[in-house]
Enzyme design. Sequence first.
Site, PDB file in Angstrom:
ATOM      1  N   TYR A   5      47.203  42.374  40.034  1.00 42.59           N
ATOM      2  CA  TYR A   5      47.243  43.825  40.263  1.00 42.59           C
ATOM      3  C   TYR A   5      48.004  44.176  41.547  1.00 42.59           C
ATOM      4  CZ  TYR A   5      44.021  45.757  36.776  1.00 42.59           C
ATOM      5  OH  TYR A   5      43.439  46.219  35.636  1.00 42.59           O
ATOM      6  N   LYS A  48      41.189  30.591  34.118  1.00 43.07           N
ATOM      7  CA  LYS A  48      42.115  29.987  33.147  1.00 43.07           C
ATOM      8  C   LYS A  48      42.718  28.784  33.856  1.00 43.07           C
ATOM      9  CE  LYS A  48      44.342  29.953  29.186  1.00 43.07           C
ATOM     10  NZ  LYS A  48      43.694  29.719  27.872  1.00 43.07           N
ATOM     11  N   ASP A 106      39.596  32.921  27.647  1.00 39.84           N
ATOM     12  CA  ASP A 106      39.692  33.151  26.195  1.00 39.84           C
ATOM     13  C   ASP A 106      38.358  32.829  25.525  1.00 39.84           C
ATOM     14  OD1 ASP A 106      40.137  30.486  26.915  1.00 39.84           O
ATOM     15  OD2 ASP A 106      41.669  30.123  25.382  1.00 39.84           O
ATOM     16  N   ASP A 132      38.781  43.198  34.407  1.00 41.68           N
ATOM     17  CA  ASP A 132      39.124  44.480  33.780  1.00 41.68           C
ATOM     18  C   ASP A 132      38.918  44.378  32.271  1.00 41.68           C
ATOM     19  OD1 ASP A 132      40.291  47.085  33.491  1.00 41.68           O
ATOM     20  OD2 ASP A 132      42.155  46.113  32.883  1.00 41.68           O
ATOM     21  N   ASP A 138      35.462  45.825  29.794  1.00 35.16           N
ATOM     22  CA  ASP A 138      35.591  46.750  28.662  1.00 35.16           C
ATOM     23  C   ASP A 138      34.950  46.144  27.418  1.00 35.16           C
ATOM     24  OD1 ASP A 138      37.131  48.649  30.089  1.00 35.16           O
ATOM     25  OD2 ASP A 138      38.433  48.998  28.363  1.00 35.16           O
TER      26      ASP A 138
HETATM   27  C1  IPM Z   1      39.333  50.179  35.360  1.00 37.57           C
HETATM   28  C2  IPM Z   1      40.610  50.811  34.883  1.00 37.57           C
HETATM   29  C3  IPM Z   1      41.658  50.700  35.972  1.00 37.57           C
HETATM   30  C4  IPM Z   1      41.886  49.233  36.235  1.00 37.57           C
HETATM   31  C5  IPM Z   1      42.980  51.417  35.670  1.00 37.57           C
HETATM   32  C6  IPM Z   1      42.766  52.869  35.335  1.00 37.57           C
HETATM   33  C7  IPM Z   1      43.974  51.268  36.791  1.00 37.57           C
HETATM   34  O1  IPM Z   1      41.013  50.219  33.697  1.00 37.57           O
HETATM   35  O2  IPM Z   1      38.794  50.647  36.393  1.00 37.57           O
HETATM   36  O3  IPM Z   1      38.859  49.246  34.728  1.00 37.57           O
HETATM   37  O4  IPM Z   1      42.669  48.582  35.533  1.00 37.57           O
HETATM   38  O5  IPM Z   1      41.257  48.708  37.148  1.00 37.57           O
HETATM   39 MG    MG Z   2      39.602  48.877  32.865  1.00 36.66          MG
END
Ligand code: IPM
Ligand code: MG
Length: 354
Positions: free
Chosen positions: A138, A189, A221, A245, A249
């Site tokens: 990042y 990884k 993975d 990240d 999710d």
């Molecule tokens: C998160 C989001 C952010 C990230 C984006 C919006 C930059 O996906 O907070 O998980 O990738 O960190």
């Molecule tokens: Mg995110």
Amino acid sequence: MKIAVLPGDGIGPEIVTQATKVLEALRRDGMKIEMEHAPIGGAGYEAAGDPLPEATLKLAKDSDAVLLGAVGDWKYDTLPRDQRPERGLLRIRKELGLFANLRPALLYPELASASTLKPEVVSGLDIMIVRELTGDVYFGQPRGISTLPNGEREGVNTMRYCESEIRRIGHVAFRIAMKRNKRVCSVDKANVLETTELWRQVMIEVAKEYPEVELSHMYVDNAAMQLVRAPKQFDVMVTGNIFGDILSDEASMLTGSIGMLPSASLDADNKGMYEPSHGSAPDIAGKDVANPLATILSVAMMLRYTFNDEAGATRIENAVKKALAQGYRTADIHTEGCNKVGCAAMGDVVVAAL
Ligand code: IPM
Ligand code: MG
């Protein structure tokens, strides 16, 4: 306690309004809270031509905690990269030194049927994902899109971590594990990427200081697969910025909806920024259908981690549980026989339950 309130874009303002209603209810009960709003993301760009306006950063630095909604809207996708909303978010994380991102994935029993996985796979689920937030691909240099001598374009990002960055997030994960089930799974990884080979070595070193905690390692993975195959095997997962990240999710959906997942981003002194794990969802913005619970639960995390108010945090979490037990659901977690409510009404129900 001074809280900087940064609603951001998309559904950000409406979900943050529900969370500030909760804070105002706590204030009526005697908690000393001061709130000040400022724009960030696309809203920052509109207000000051910068996704992280100077004044917003100053307010955040001068506050005890930051409450953030979400940033981003498709309409800003064609701006120069450093003016896009996401850059504002990344910059405030970096500027405030918020390297430790805690993303709990907790299944509320009432929502077992809202998960896409079978209830027996997810019931009782309680994972804490500890994501490193200010390093990795990042932020690594060099980065960018350039044109090669042969006229072809090339995109470059750099995955990097130095030892101290890995060590400090490792300590955060182990300390959290000590208060939970004493198991840390470090996700890397290491079979392909040297950056994460170092990550693994440092995690093993850190683990020596926590003899009671069991450390395991998993390739990313496999971790992605195990999260949908048998998610209850995890207690604390610690991983780098990009893997965290993605996995957070994924883990959020086990709980029924990403609309349920709060997060805390902490610096070395537990000063923090609190935001839902989800994004700005511009497609449903302004329609009063967003789920405000992740943002409300982020306020609970704020009380717990920055203000050391465990009782207050639990009170908010119990109010959310009560709202769910009473059958109230926003569209994302709605199932047959429940009482479907909008964003503002869900906020009111939680305040009433407080
Ligand atoms: C998160 C989001 C952010 C990230 C984006 C919006 C930059 O996906 O907070 O998980 O990738 O960190
Ligand atoms: Mg995110």
